[in-house]
Design a protein around this motif. Structure first.
Motif, mmCIF file in Angstrom:
data_model
loop_
_atom_site.group_PDB
_atom_site.id
_atom_site.type_symbol
_atom_site.label_atom_id
_atom_site.label_comp_id
_atom_site.label_asym_id
_atom_site.label_seq_id
_atom_site.Cartn_x
_atom_site.Cartn_y
_atom_site.Cartn_z
ATOM 1 N N THR A 1 -10.723 -26.962 -34.857
ATOM 2 C CA THR A 1 -9.556 -26.389 -35.799
ATOM 3 C C THR A 1 -9.401 -27.172 -36.928
ATOM 4 N N ASP A 2 -10.036 -26.720 -38.062
ATOM 5 C CA ASP A 2 -9.794 -27.542 -39.509
ATOM 6 C C ASP A 2 -8.200 -27.229 -39.902
ATOM 7 N N LEU A 3 -7.400 -27.903 -39.522
ATOM 8 C CA LEU A 3 -6.140 -27.543 -40.094
ATOM 9 C C LEU A 3 -5.748 -27.939 -41.605
ATOM 10 N N ASN B 1 -5.563 -22.538 -50.341
ATOM 11 C CA ASN B 1 -5.038 -22.598 -48.827
ATOM 12 C C ASN B 1 -3.991 -21.756 -48.422
ATOM 13 N N ARG B 2 -3.101 -21.464 -49.571
ATOM 14 C CA ARG B 2 -1.724 -20.522 -49.258
ATOM 15 C C ARG B 2 -2.253 -19.186 -48.401
ATOM 16 N N GLU B 3 -3.486 -18.925 -48.613
ATOM 17 C CA GLU B 3 -3.572 -17.397 -48.030
ATOM 18 C C GLU B 3 -3.358 -17.628 -46.496
ATOM 19 N N GLY B 4 -4.340 -18.779 -45.875
ATOM 20 C CA GLY B 4 -3.940 -19.062 -44.432
ATOM 21 C C GLY B 4 -2.639 -19.178 -43.964
ATOM 22 N N LEU B 5 -1.738 -19.705 -44.675
ATOM 23 C CA LEU B 5 -0.251 -19.820 -44.186
ATOM 24 C C LEU B 5 0.295 -18.725 -44.342
ATOM 25 N N ILE B 6 0.088 -17.604 -45.359
ATOM 26 C CA ILE B 6 0.704 -16.404 -45.492
ATOM 27 C C ILE B 6 0.204 -15.588 -44.275
ATOM 28 N N SER C 1 -13.120 -16.496 -40.886
ATOM 29 C CA SER C 1 -13.053 -17.323 -41.951
ATOM 30 C C SER C 1 -12.043 -18.487 -41.356
ATOM 31 N N ALA C 2 -12.284 -19.865 -42.058
ATOM 32 C CA ALA C 2 -11.463 -20.765 -41.429
ATOM 33 C C ALA C 2 -10.109 -20.708 -41.502
#
Lengths: 462, 462
Positions: free
Chosen positions: B351-353, B363-368, B424-425
């Motif tokens: 997992t690439d945090l 990166n914000r999309e991942g958090l949202i 996706s990551a």
């Protein structure tokens, strides 16, 4: 409908997915088929080991022999289900890969890479098998008991290592003109008594706690250690390719230093180990802590040019002295049950018995070498009993016969020797023949040289 | 000195040995270093899993979380000890291979191939880990108990699968414009409740045998099966690359047929299994017979485009109905203890945090997405309790909260999804964030919604 349009990158996501899919599709496809291949290999290995083991158990032979013969049957000698690239096989020689081709969507182009990776994985699992086996043997050994049984066991062990080693090696070099390194390897394979088989046979005939039984077990434990040191030394010699006295001394010193050093440091460290494990609250804490210790020592042994098994054996010896021994032994059993058969079956599967077909003239050397090794293996151990002096009531023949079976450790030699490429196919097969025969011959012989336990008990009560 | 000169072929032997040595020297050298690399990887994996697990156990969180976080720490996100080629890493990115280079005679040229093979072996071990985990979960599940707990559990399970799956998938497609397949995958990852974590938390607060507890466990068991079917369907969709209704139907039918067929055939076969195992005399007979059965079903599931884990789970369910269940459960524990952590640590390590670093705009999309998934994951399960009608005395909120933790099965989704390249990551990391958070939040929440057991008991006795 998009909530935070600026934060999302549809074109990126949409574009990257097919790209990702294309890039990794073959990987994923073949990694799924590698798993399928490994699962199939394990099914075949476990089936062969259990079928062989059960048949042997029924005809009163050690089950480990059956695992080996089961491996021979599924391997390169007979069914070609489990073959390995280092034996010169390709994907088309592997019946297992052919089965995969028929039952899955594996393409003939991808077959070779699946075959190579699957074989590599099975080989590593088999190596882990022998590492775990020696960890278990270490756990079952007992330094203190060894010291108690004392000088008799030590004499039996040392003579039982030196006599067959010297006779075997010298005989192969001078009578058979085998090159020095394979001769030393074959001689070394004659040294180690199988503690597992010996202990099991003694238990079966109810003689484990007799004085003869105690000496046999003590000598077999010592033999195991000596044999592993010999194996480490010999395997290292094979790696360096020649015999240099300086190297031999370095290796003997480092084997000794590693063994003694790990045991001394391990003893200092083991109270900490026990305290740490007692503090831990999660599942598998003892087993994983034990394996971490065993794998670290195995790693060190491996990188200082010894063998990984020496490390795991030492780890077992050290942990056998802690209060956790019984618990750890219980937990290692199922782990050994699933890993160890992979090793024995692979040793069998890699053995090309066709070199022992006497119809081909060039094969006869293997059979003659095997006959010579078998004679040396039996006589070299039988004489050991007679080195115990001044105890006329002792059944000295029984002690010597008890040392005959070579079992696991002999196979370890064959496996390591064949994997290292030091042994020619005929010498390798001759060693395996020797191991099979000594293990076959010991249980019935032991019953002959020991009186029947029931009769003995009746005589005692009369 | 030669006895039978005509039978021995010194020139052949002498010539073939150096030849053999040359041909296999690099192989032997690198195979010894592959073992060293695998041993080192296992030491690092076990150390990370135990350290993480123990820390979590001490701060009252499920140990499995700690294994995952331990994996994150040693993996690509932080320490780079354990990295994998499919994540784009090469030998020079792996601190472990750098350590091998420093401590052994590994050459920089050979490093890449040792890195590739070692990573492949660890990946296969991690796959075997999840196969064995699901076998164990199957063994711990109970079809009959499930039928007893009856319709309430079924309703809770179905709503708990459908609601988060539909809301999650639709939300990702319509609000976030994520492509269909990753959306379905993320939605599917929201479905399965972790039976292990739920059961453990209920036992900790002494509510396992309460009516709410029974419904939660029953629903979690059903959920597990539904989740695995969903996973199999979704993973197969990913493999075929698109959603075809015909495919979906074929897959649902084959998943159903496989599950029901294996259970029915397995039930017919299990008396034979028990008889066979009782007949067997060698060590490990039950464990190996069980694993042969599990691996055959895993192989079939794998080659008919389902997932291997569905096969091992079904094998566990079938064997759970035999008299051998308890014994097999006991024996599988040490095996699971050494295999399963490899899976969780590898999921964490892969997992690439860094994709969740909010400092980088993309990166914000991942958090949202993670925030959205977490809300859906919690609400989608909390409502399930209220679907149990007509039992006013039931603590319906507690039932829903009990279904929140996703644990192992959610991580299986993340692992399979990330391995298949479908996610996706950022989506992959978002799913792991969701799993971590739901698992984090459930234990304390459960204590709030259930009254303190001691108080409840005192009220009863008053």
């Amino acid at each position: 409908m998009t909530i935070f349009p600026s934060l999302f990158f549809d074109p990126f996501l949409k574009a990257s997915l097919p790209l990702l899919a294309t890039a990794t599709e073959t990987d994923t496809e073949s990694s799924a088929l590698i798993i399928a291949g490994v699962l199939l290999s394990l099914v075949v290995i476990y089936f062969a080991s259990k079928l062989g083991g059960e048949i042997c158990a029924r005809i009163d032979l050690p089950p480990v022999l059956g695992e080996l013969v089961g491996g021979v049957v599924i391997g390169v000698s007979v069914l070609h289900l489990l073959v390995f690239p280092e034996g010169g096989a390709s994907a088309s020689d592997s019946l297992l890969i052919q089965f995969l081709l028929k039952t899955s969507d594996l393409t003939p182009e991808a077959a070779q890479s699946v075959f190579a990776t699957q074989s590599e994985v099975i080989s590593v699992l088999s190596e882990l098998g022998v590492i775990i086996l020696l960890f278990e043997i270490g756990l079952e050994s007992d330094l203190k008991e060894l010291i108690r049984v004392g000088p008799q066991a030590a004499v039996v062990a040392v003579v039982g290592v030196v006599a067959p080693f010297a006779t075997g090696t010298a005989g192969l070099i001078y009578f058979f003109h085998v090159p020095t390194i394979p001769s030393i390897f074959a001689g070394a394979a004659l040294t180690a008594t199988s503690i597992g088989i010996t202990a099991k046979v003694l238990a079966e005939i109810d003689r484990l706690s007799s004085k003869e039984g105690q000496i046999i077990i003590g000598a077999a434990v010592l033999d195991d250690i000596l044999g592993i040191v010999v194996l480490a030394v010999v395997a290292s010699l094979v790696k360096t390719g020649e015999i240099e006295v300086f190297n031999v001394i370095i290796l003997i010193v480092s084997a000794g230093a590693f063994l003694i050093g790990s045991i001394l440091i391990g003893r200092l460290f083991s109270p900490l180990f026990v305290r740490l494990v007692n503090e831990m609250k999660t599942r598998g804490q003892l087993l994983l802590a034990g394996l971490i210790f065993a794998f670290i020592l195995s790693y060190i042994a491996q990188v200082i040019q010894l063998e990984a098994i020496l490390g795991s054996f030492t780890a077992g010896l050290v942990l056998a002295e802690t209060e956790k021994r019984t618990e750890l032994e219980e937990q290692i059993i199922p782990v050994a049950d699933i890993f160890v058969p992979i090793f024995f079956v692979c040793v069998g599967a890699k053995t090309d018995l066709s070199v022992l077909n006497p119809a081909i003239p060039s094969n006869r050397e293997g059979l003659i070498i095997a006959a010579f090794l078998i004679v040396v293996a039996i006589l070299g151990k039988v004489i050991t009993g007679f080195t115990v002096l001044g105890q006329p009531q002792l059944n000295k023949l029984a002690i010597g016969v008890g040392m005959i079976p070579r079992g696991e450790v002999g196979l370890v030699f064959a496996g390591v020797g064949s994997a290292s490429g030091a042994l020619s196919a005929s010498t390798d097969a001759a060693i395996i023949m020797m191991v099979i025969l000594t293990t076959f011959v010991a249980p019935p012989l032991l019953r002959v040289v020991f009186k029947e336990p029931k009769v003995a008990l009746e005589e005692q009560s009369n």
